[in-house]
Design a protein around this motif. Structure first.
Motif, PDB file in Angstrom:
ATOM      1  N   UNK A 104      26.716  83.027  38.364  1.00 25.03           N
ATOM      2  CA  UNK A 104      26.190  84.149  38.369  1.00 25.03           C
ATOM      3  C   UNK A 104      26.354  85.049  39.102  1.00 25.03           C
ATOM      4  N   UNK A 105      27.191  85.119  39.917  1.00 22.21           N
ATOM      5  CA  UNK A 105      27.242  85.176  41.503  1.00 22.21           C
ATOM      6  C   UNK A 105      28.911  86.000  41.224  1.00 22.21           C
ATOM      7  N   UNK A 106      29.510  85.059  39.746  1.00 25.36           N
ATOM      8  CA  UNK A 106      30.195  86.855  39.207  1.00 25.36           C
ATOM      9  C   UNK A 106      30.256  87.750  38.320  1.00 25.36           C
ATOM     10  N   UNK A 142      28.374  93.285  37.230  1.00 26.50           N
ATOM     11  CA  UNK A 142      27.508  94.114  37.248  1.00 26.50           C
ATOM     12  C   UNK A 142      27.267  95.205  37.697  1.00 26.50           C
ATOM     13  N   UNK A 143      27.450  95.213  39.260  1.00 23.10           N
ATOM     14  CA  UNK A 143      27.104  96.110  39.677  1.00 23.10           C
ATOM     15  C   UNK A 143      28.581  96.581  40.806  1.00 23.10           C
ATOM     16  N   UNK A 152      41.835  89.851  38.483  1.00 23.37           N
ATOM     17  CA  UNK A 152      42.074  88.264  38.446  1.00 23.37           C
ATOM     18  C   UNK A 152      41.241  87.369  38.693  1.00 23.37           C
ATOM     19  N   UNK A 153      40.122  86.622  37.944  1.00 26.81           N
ATOM     20  CA  UNK A 153      39.366  85.428  38.885  1.00 26.81           C
ATOM     21  C   UNK A 153      39.777  84.185  39.387  1.00 26.81           C
ATOM     22  N   UNK A 154      40.511  83.668  39.689  1.00 29.05           N
ATOM     23  CA  UNK A 154      41.022  82.225  40.351  1.00 29.05           C
ATOM     24  C   UNK A 154      40.816  81.162  41.239  1.00 29.05           C
ATOM     25  N   UNK A 189      29.143  88.624  48.325  1.00 32.41           N
ATOM     26  CA  UNK A 189      28.550  90.146  47.452  1.00 32.41           C
ATOM     27  C   UNK A 189      29.500  91.395  48.593  1.00 32.41           C
ATOM     28  N   UNK A 190      28.956  90.999  49.555  1.00 35.78           N
ATOM     29  CA  UNK A 190      30.324  91.894  50.477  1.00 35.78           C
ATOM     30  C   UNK A 190      31.270  91.940  50.141  1.00 35.78           C
TER      31      UNK A 190
END
Length: 294
Positions: free
Chosen positions: A89-91, A96-97, A145-147, A192-193
């Motif tokens: 959910x964090x990703x 989305x934001x 790229x999410x790692x 988020x920050x």
């Protein structure tokens, strides 16, 4: 935030030694050498997320209708959006934001290494979960790229994919396009920050190393770029709904109709005009002035 180390022994080089693309700013604790990091990636568990394929109706809707700056942001394929919302959910929330939550389309290919028309010079490290293209009608294209961690090998992979995709889009649109790119690690996507700060650093890095016009975007150019990348490999679309348009053959330069007005406008303003493969090769050589590894 500190810059990702390059291949230079002193770690101070502004570019990777391969010469693919300017090094984006990423987090790295520097506690391991490149060799140790690569061995860990090769021997570790493969973290690639469950692949989901773009459905035929999703493909047709987005290529036909494009994006609107006022529309709610979306993640495609829809099954990947649901998976991320449920499992990460964090990703999902951070994606989305992007761009204020309006007008963006995040496209997560089932596997970017299946894009056979892209010449990717670095293999995908096992720590990589997925790659995501981010489109917006008034913002530069992003390739994130999410790692699970940010190490030099992951950054080199991201840079290699970015350069290959940039050159493919530029060749097909005949309009030089630079991507904002970089690696997002676990600590970053969980905050988020930090995520917002990292995106700003990626944008600043792209602005520093790129020809300004190559970062400009409008609705027509955005739609054309989406078509090029979504049509790049038909295996990325569910067999129940094949795309109506065939992707261009590898190596062919095709100026899509939607982008003709954009290109004419650029020509009329007398800013920069790029003709033919020879000129584009010269431009990329100027932007990325270092030799490839043999």
């Amino acid at each position: 935030m500190s810059s990702t180390e390059g291949d230079d022994s002193d770690g101070s080089g502004a570019y990777f030694s391969e010469g693919d693309i300017p090094c984006s700013l990423t987090k790295s604790d520097g506690s391991e050498s490149d060799t140790e990091s690569e061995m860990m990636d090769l021997e570790g568990t493969d973290m690639l997320l469950t692949p989901f394929y773009l459905q035929g109706d999703e493909h047709r809707n987005i290529t036909a209708n494009g994006l609107s700056p006022s529309a709610e942001s979306i993640i495609l394929p829809g099954e990947m959006s649901h998976y991320l919302q449920t499992r990460h959910p964090d990703i999902h929330s951070n994606l989305m934001q992007l761009h204020g939550g309006r007008g963006s389309m995040v496209y997560v290919p089932a596997s970017i290494t299946n894009f056979h028309q892209l010449s990717i010079s670095h293999p995908r490290p096992n720590s990589v979960l997925f790659d995501a293209f981010v489109f917006h009608p008034s913002k530069p294209i992003m390739l994130l790229t999410f790692s699970t961690h940010t190490k030099p090998r992951v950054s080199r992979y991201n840079a290699s994919v970015t350069r290959a995709a940039m050159m493919f889009v530029t060749s097909n649109l005949q309009d030089t396009t630079t991507f904002v790119h970089g690696v997002i690690d676990t600590a970053t996507w969980e905050c988020k920050t930090l995520f917002a700060e990292m995106i700003r650093e990626f944008e600043t890095s792209a602005e520093t190393f790129s020809v300004p016009i190559s970062l400009q975007m409008n609705e027509n150019k955005c739609r054309s770029a989406i078509k090029v990348l979504l049509n790049i490999d038909s295996s990325q679309v569910n067999s129940e709904g094949e795309p109506e348009e065939q992707h261009p053959s590898a190596g062919m330069s095709v100026c899509l109709a939607e982008n003709s007005n954009t290109f004419s406008g650029v020509l009329g303003r007398g800013i920069l005009t790029f003709f033919g493969n020879a000129v584009r090769r010269h431009i990329y050589k100027s932007l990325f002035p270092y030799a490839k590894k043999s």
